[in-house]
Design a protein around this motif. Structure first.
Motif, PDB file in Angstrom:
ATOM      1  N   VAL A 356       0.712   3.276  11.101  1.00 55.62           N
ATOM      2  CA  VAL A 356      -0.704   3.463  10.810  1.00 55.62           C
ATOM      3  C   VAL A 356      -0.971   3.900   9.369  1.00 55.62           C
ATOM      4  CG1 VAL A 356      -1.296   4.001  13.206  1.00 55.62           C
ATOM      5  CG2 VAL A 356      -0.616   5.854  11.660  1.00 55.62           C
ATOM      6  N   ASN A 357       0.062   4.283   8.648  1.00 49.50           N
ATOM      7  CA  ASN A 357      -0.118   4.779   7.276  1.00 49.50           C
ATOM      8  C   ASN A 357       0.019   3.616   6.293  1.00 49.50           C
ATOM      9  OD1 ASN A 357      -0.176   6.093   4.842  1.00 49.50           O
ATOM     10  ND2 ASN A 357       1.488   7.522   5.312  1.00 49.50           N
ATOM     11  N   THR A 358      -1.108   3.113   5.785  1.00 48.60           N
ATOM     12  CA  THR A 358      -1.082   1.944   4.908  1.00 48.60           C
ATOM     13  C   THR A 358      -0.514   2.242   3.529  1.00 48.60           C
ATOM     14  OG1 THR A 358      -3.367   2.403   4.227  1.00 48.60           O
ATOM     15  CG2 THR A 358      -3.044   0.887   6.074  1.00 48.60           C
ATOM     16  N   LYS A 359      -0.237   3.483   3.230  1.00 49.78           N
ATOM     17  CA  LYS A 359       0.391   3.829   1.955  1.00 49.78           C
ATOM     18  C   LYS A 359       1.885   3.527   1.968  1.00 49.78           C
ATOM     19  CE  LYS A 359      -3.003   7.365   0.718  1.00 49.78           C
ATOM     20  NZ  LYS A 359      -3.237   8.798   0.372  1.00 49.78           N
ATOM     21  N   LEU A 360       2.412   3.274   3.164  1.00 46.92           N
ATOM     22  CA  LEU A 360       3.825   2.917   3.287  1.00 46.92           C
ATOM     23  C   LEU A 360       3.967   1.406   3.359  1.00 46.92           C
ATOM     24  CD1 LEU A 360       4.990   5.497   5.996  1.00 46.92           C
ATOM     25  CD2 LEU A 360       5.396   5.614   3.523  1.00 46.92           C
ATOM     26  N   PRO A 361       5.089   0.861   2.880  1.00 49.32           N
ATOM     27  CA  PRO A 361       5.338  -0.576   3.036  1.00 49.32           C
ATOM     28  C   PRO A 361       5.385  -0.957   4.508  1.00 49.32           C
ATOM     29  CG  PRO A 361       6.888   0.418   1.486  1.00 49.32           C
ATOM     30  CD  PRO A 361       6.156   1.546   2.133  1.00 49.32           C
ATOM     31  N   ALA A 362       5.015  -2.179   4.825  1.00 50.97           N
ATOM     32  CA  ALA A 362       4.931  -2.609   6.223  1.00 50.97           C
ATOM     33  C   ALA A 362       6.241  -2.407   6.975  1.00 50.97           C
ATOM     34  CB  ALA A 362       4.503  -4.073   6.288  1.00 50.97           C
ATOM     35  N   ASP A 363       7.369  -2.649   6.295  1.00 46.62           N
ATOM     36  CA  ASP A 363       8.650  -2.541   6.994  1.00 46.62           C
ATOM     37  C   ASP A 363       9.119  -1.100   7.161  1.00 46.62           C
ATOM     38  OD1 ASP A 363       9.169  -2.087   4.345  1.00 46.62           O
ATOM     39  OD2 ASP A 363      10.885  -3.451   4.207  1.00 46.62           O
TER      40      ASP A 363
END
Length: 451
Positions: A356-363
């Protein structure tokens, strides 16, 4: 041909495995006087048409219409019956504040049996109308009101497993709502067990007493040990909350220097008849202990979204062999419907897997392998619940109990009679509301009907 109490003809959906839903198209279901499914006969059976012809038109023959289907009755593994009086209230505050400001005051009112009767009649009827045929209930500390809940379940035809709650720890419970002392808590519990066991013998579907320490913070060591002894003495079911939230999980670690699961096991409170609610913070070692003891998890996805501070990795624990069912957790969960909790279990698992944290890369954002499908969530609401309670319920299969919902799909978006039935099943699970549940049967007896 043997005489049967009831014969049903229609298409049914039931779990074949955790991931596969079996379609029993236009099958005959023969239900005996005990409410058990004696025999299921498919259309390709040589005697099928002769049997239909011989029973059709008789009073005990029930044939579904083309737009109707059978589903197993749902098994709700976690309901606080008194909290129905506060459903939908104050879901935006921390768990401990919610308990002390709202929940304990409302539960304290159940010393008034007239008030208890009003609430308990309503919650049992509401759950039946939502297709829930078996419920594992927390009542309150009040022995008489807890027995009353069991009586109402029995009279309305619901299979109720009811616990008189134990809360004897003066340091963690308010003065206005707790057991008088440890001895009273244990003696009241024993009297409650005996009364409900006697009651259960006189009703076809059965009602069951459940040993119920509210959760570890509510109870002294003496009460926890005494409850473990009573559960062993009377071979009862056991329920509690386990590693639910940050606050509760840390409290137990500080008090016992171990997690809830091992602390509860030390007091004899984990067994193949134990169901622990939430379990969001259990470790792999805790889960292994659950498998070893036969303890089940009551997964309450809506409630967890409000109060658990996390998403439990249900797919992971299921893969380890932990028994898991679903619970509404009224009123930490606002909805009395397990359909809503099936949907939320899928949603929550997707959020855990995708992150849920869009600041992290998707993977890096989520936890791989966390996804739960709608088929798996349906399994939890039916077979998972039955297995968790060690009862022959939750499947439409021979030698299982005839607990069913009759679903009418007239107002659902099913426009083509040639639609794939697996697709139709998914539409039903996502879109059914109480008005689609035309009848509910428990142990071969009709207990709810909607005109």
């Amino acid at each position: 041909m043997k005489d049967y109490t009831q014969i049903f003809l229609g298409t049914a959906f039931t779990s074949k495995s955790p991931t596969e839903v079996q379609i029993l198209k236009n099958n005959l279901f023969f239900v005996n006087a005990d409410g058990m499914i004696d025999k299921i006969i498919a259309p390709e059976h040589l005697e099928y048409q002769n049997l239909v012809n011989s029973y059709k038109g008789k009073e005990n023959f029930h044939q579904l219409e083309d737009h109707q289907y059978f589903l197993p009755g749902f098994v709700d593994l976690h309901v606080h019956a008194p909290q129905w009086a506060q459903a939908g209230t104050a879901l935006d505050i921390p768990l401990n504040d919610w308990l002390n400001t709202y929940t304990f005051p409302i539960e304290s009112k159940f010393s008034d049996l007239d008030f208890a009767k009003k609430v308990y009649n309503d919650v049992v009827s509401t759950l039946l109308a939502n297709g829930t045929t078996t419920v594992l209930y927390f009542a309150t500390v009040h022995k008489e009101a807890s027995i009353l809940l069991a009586q109402i379940c029995a009279e309305k035809g619901q299979r109720g497993l009811v616990g008189k709650v134990v809360m004897d720890n003066p340091e963690e419970n308010p003065d206005f709502y707790r057991d008088t002392d440890t001895n009273t808590a244990l003696s009241d519990t024993e009297e409650f067990i005996l009364a409900v066991k006697e009651l259960g013998e006189t009703y076809k579907q059965g009602v069951y007493p459940v040993v119920t320490p509210r959760f570890i913070p509510s109870c002294t060591d003496e009460a926890l040990q005494g409850l473990g002894n009573l559960a062993a003495k009377y071979n009862t079911h056991i329920q509690s909350h386990c590693s639910e939230s940050d606050w509760e999980h840390k409290y137990v670690q500080d008090r016992f220097q171990k997690n809830d699961a091992f602390a509860l096991n030390d007091f004899g409170l984990l067994s193949d008849k134990s169901v622990m609610a939430h379990c969001n913070f259990i470790s792999d070692e805790d889960a292994d202990l659950f498998v070893e003891t036969g303890t089940a998890i009551a997964h309450c996805p809506i409630s967890n979204a409000y109060f658990a501070n996390s998403v439990i990795p249900i797919a992971h624990f299921h893969s380890k062999g932990v028994e898991i069912g679903l619970g509404t957790d009224i009123s930490g969960g606002f909805s009395p419907s397990l359909y809503d909790n099936i949907k939320q279990s899928v949603i929550s698992s997707r959020m855990l897997e995708d992150g849920v944290n869009t600041k992290l890369p998707a993977d890096e954002r989520g936890v791989p392998g966390s996804r739960v499908t709608v088929n798996e969530a349906f399994y939890l609401a039916t077979v998972g619940g039955g297995d968790s309670l060690s009862l022959p319920i939750g499947r439409l299969a021979e030698n299982y109990i005839w607990d069913v919902q009759v679903i009418d799909t007239t107002n659902l978006p099913l426009y083509d009679s040639n639609d794939d039935l697996q697709d139709a099943f998914q539409k039903m699970i996502y879109l059914i509301r109480p008005e689609n549940i035309r009848e509910v049967w428990v142990q071969g007896e009709k207990v709810h009907s909607r005109g």
